[in-house]
Design a protein around this motif. Sequence first.
Motif, PDB file in Angstrom:
ATOM      1  N   TRP A 118       0.852  -1.240  -0.080  1.00 46.21           N
ATOM      2  CA  TRP A 118       0.045   0.015   0.036  1.00 46.21           C
ATOM      3  C   TRP A 118       0.893   1.136   0.053  1.00 46.21           C
ATOM      4  N   ASN A 119       0.648   1.863  -0.907  1.00 52.28           N
ATOM      5  CA  ASN A 119       1.637   3.066  -1.059  1.00 52.28           C
ATOM      6  C   ASN A 119       0.864   4.362  -0.336  1.00 52.28           C
ATOM      7  N   LEU A 120       1.453   5.359  -0.403  1.00 52.14           N
ATOM      8  CA  LEU A 120       0.973   6.782   0.368  1.00 52.14           C
ATOM      9  C   LEU A 120      -0.312   7.230  -0.119  1.00 52.14           C
ATOM     10  N   TYR A 121      -0.776   6.879  -1.452  1.00 54.87           N
ATOM     11  CA  TYR A 121      -2.164   7.238  -1.748  1.00 54.87           C
ATOM     12  C   TYR A 121      -3.166   6.213  -1.354  1.00 54.87           C
ATOM     13  N   ASP A 122      -2.593   5.075  -1.310  1.00 55.83           N
ATOM     14  CA  ASP A 122      -3.726   3.905  -0.912  1.00 55.83           C
ATOM     15  C   ASP A 122      -3.895   4.135   0.729  1.00 55.83           C
ATOM     16  N   VAL A 123      -2.887   4.412   1.196  1.00 53.67           N
ATOM     17  CA  VAL A 123      -3.090   4.607   2.687  1.00 53.67           C
ATOM     18  C   VAL A 123      -4.089   5.844   3.094  1.00 53.67           C
ATOM     19  N   SER A 124      -3.675   6.952   2.270  1.00 58.48           N
ATOM     20  CA  SER A 124      -4.561   8.032   2.478  1.00 58.48           C
ATOM     21  C   SER A 124      -5.865   7.831   2.125  1.00 58.48           C
ATOM     22  N   PHE A 125      -6.069   6.824   1.201  1.00 59.77           N
ATOM     23  CA  PHE A 125      -7.613   6.403   0.667  1.00 59.77           C
ATOM     24  C   PHE A 125      -8.100   5.831   1.826  1.00 59.77           C
ATOM     25  N   LEU A 126      -7.506   4.939   2.546  1.00 61.80           N
ATOM     26  CA  LEU A 126      -7.996   4.153   3.837  1.00 61.80           C
ATOM     27  C   LEU A 126      -8.417   5.346   4.948  1.00 61.80           C
ATOM     28  N   TYR A 127      -7.476   6.570   5.079  1.00 64.64           N
ATOM     29  CA  TYR A 127      -7.892   7.385   6.014  1.00 64.64           C
ATOM     30  C   TYR A 127      -9.276   8.162   5.351  1.00 64.64           C
TER      31      TYR A 127
END
Lengths: 272, 340, 265
Positions: free
Chosen positions: C56-65
């Motif tokens: 999971w990259n930066l944007y994927d994790v931001s999507f989780l958030y």
Amino acid sequence: MPMITYPFSHFAKTVTFLARQAFLNATVFRGNTFFALFSDLLFVFLSIEVWQALYASKETSLVTESQLITYVVLARLLPNVMMEFVDTVQQRILSGEIASELLRPIRFSVYLLGLEIGRYGHRFLLQVLPIALLIHGLIGINLPTSGLYMALFVISLVFSFLLMFYINYIISLLAFWYTQVFSINTIKNQTVRFLSGIYVPLWFFPEWAVPIVQSLPFASIVYIPMQIYLQTCTLPQAVAYLGLQWFWTICMIVLAHWIWSRAVKQISINGG
Amino acid sequence: MDAIIVEDLWKIYRVKEHRNGFVGGLIDLFRPVWKEKEAVRGIHFTIPQGQSVGYIGPNGSGKSTTIKMLTGILTPTSGKVRVNGIDPSRRRRENARQIGVVFGQRTQLWWDLAIKESFELFRHIYRIDEKTFRKNVEMMTELLDLDQFASIPVRQLSLGQRMRAEIACAFFHDPKIVYLDEPTIGLDVVAKERIRTFLKEINREKKTTIILTTHDMDDIEHVCERLILIDHGRIIYDGNLQRFVDNYGTDRILTVQFEEPQTSVELECGELIGFDQRQASIRFKKNEISATKLIQQLTARYPIRDCQIEEPKIEHLIRHVYESENVEDEGIHAHDHISI
Amino acid sequence: MDSLKLYYKSFLLQLKTFRIYRVNFFASGIGTLFVYGTQLLGLVTALYHFESVHGWNLYDVSFLYGLWLASYGIHITFFAGVRDFASMVHRGQFDILYVRPHNLLFQVMCGRMDLQAMIHMGASALVLVWSTMHMDLQWSWNLVLKLAVILLGAVLIQMGLTLIWATLSFWLIHVGSLVLFGWTINANYMTYPLSVYDSVIRWIFTIFPMAFITYFPAGWFLGKFSPGSWEYQLGSFTVPVGLLFFLLAYAFWLYGTKHYKSTGN
């Protein structure tokens, strides 16, 4: 209000007395004592796993894994970002009851500091230490190998506590001019959590940001004591760090006294 | 028709006993000690439609618990409750449509808005048709004199004004029964008087059954025809109010202070229960002599500086009942309440 | 129909009181934004340095958030009263709802509407748009529908969670610390992929379905799981899981209201 100066022994006696009172007060059993212990333990545990996973995903020469784990554990446990007195002081300012504080024979900040030392002592013995020891037993965290570093760490921790105390104190006094205390408190808490390196150790901030963030007062709360604890700095560096902490603490004390004197003026004009 | 039927009603709470200290707290977490507390212990009564009943008792007597079971807030441990033929804890919403409740200590009004805004919301809560609603609002406004503060936010109202508005809210949907829990607490004499007059009038005109709990015997005397007295979860008196007042509730204590020390006090009426040279306490029966008359008699003979009248406390009334009827506090008979 | 009208009328009254507390609203809004801003900044800083975690990259994790924030914001729109229920019980105000001819939970929902929800939703929309802009998603109606589905599931679980905390306040005094506990787990720990945790913790948050707010649905939506894997299956089932969880929470609530011990007099 005229400045009253006390002999240091008197000051120490008062503070010790207040701290003892607050410590005993905190030992009175409260329903959620165990819950606080449990939730802190779980948060520390989850944080460890998050950082282990992050550490495994990319080579880094900045720190070793055990240093990182030690940092994550202690950074979550040591600082007391939201001190208990802030709410009470703000409510008393908003209701006007604060005027009666001027009648106390000791300086208001000293009074609060004494109480907060007692509470921190309680927190340290019954929350920080048990959880840290448990984690040490389960996973193992680094212990300082040098007595000298350990001594410097203790001094650094004292500065960290004082700094956190005066930041909280200044924020609580802002209620004299700004009544939306929820937002100021939140902004203070979150700024400290992010810039002191509780959320993310400052090592991993973008390279250009590190020198800036390191020299801000917030780094003195978590990042600097942890650098000394982990012995990731040389001795002269450690001394320089302590100098920086001392500088910021003095700044905050001066600022706090200036704000308090303005507040006192405000009380005597408006009658609280 | 009977508005309320209560048969052998019990409410038993299970409360946790706390141990002391840190270790005690830890043990509590895993092995809590439970203690049973019998708040209401097998009470009976029936209240016909249109009656006004004073339900009184000291704090912790089971008074509030009973009212909460009648209104559907609490589920009884055992026994039968029927309100207009409905079991309130099982068919709470049906019951709620036919009752009005005034909580003396909690507000049903919107704190930041004028009372008429809250009134309008009540119309929707109870689905009152426009015509009935207008008629009732008009009636309440007139009887309780709400007009003068109808458009001021509730938080700026005096306690008396607020309580009048609270009471009005309980009557908009033409309830068959209205429960009032301490509606006069903390109010001044004028405000109390206005509320009592209102309750009497509404009871007469609309034939609304009124259940009033209060600490103030005067409220009961002005509003109610029947009195139910509860103590330690049992009913110790249930019957006609006038007869109760004649038997127990008539004692008042007048305390007077003299301008100069007296050696003795002679009375035409009443009983001297306390005397030192500067002060005397006299117990008298309200139906034998009025307070004004007694004071007149005293001032005629002695120079009076100050005087004070003490109303009978509910605790005193209860003691009277126990003393004169030999009621066992811990009696075991199912029907140990007395009817006069 | 009548209920909807009552809800609408309550909403209008809330709007009127809002005018009185406008300054308060904006100040709290700034505080709220600051919390979410710094939390997200924490995630972004960590992922900026380490580039990715468990795929999971930066944007994927931001999507989780963003997904967490959106579900929290939407659920607050309806459930602010339930969120603040503990104080209602402690002030004895809950008694009043029993003597009115409406569903208890419905009345709690009518009793408080928090306009802060708009700030939550605005912030979450920004995060979701920003993070998905940096992914190569092929937007289609199907994908929009998928997003709506995972949001619905997440909202249902949030609602169930909040309802459970509310119900516990029938028995416990310090529910506030439980609420904060749940919130911290969701905001600070469920915004990392669940796979970073050990199997015990993964099991706990799968059975007590906090991982269904972010990890499973986001993984399913972003194609992080191979089709046919059990994570993929779970991800596609967030709505039924949410529905089931909410119904269980509601049953617990009903049980609580029957055993309510009204405090005070």
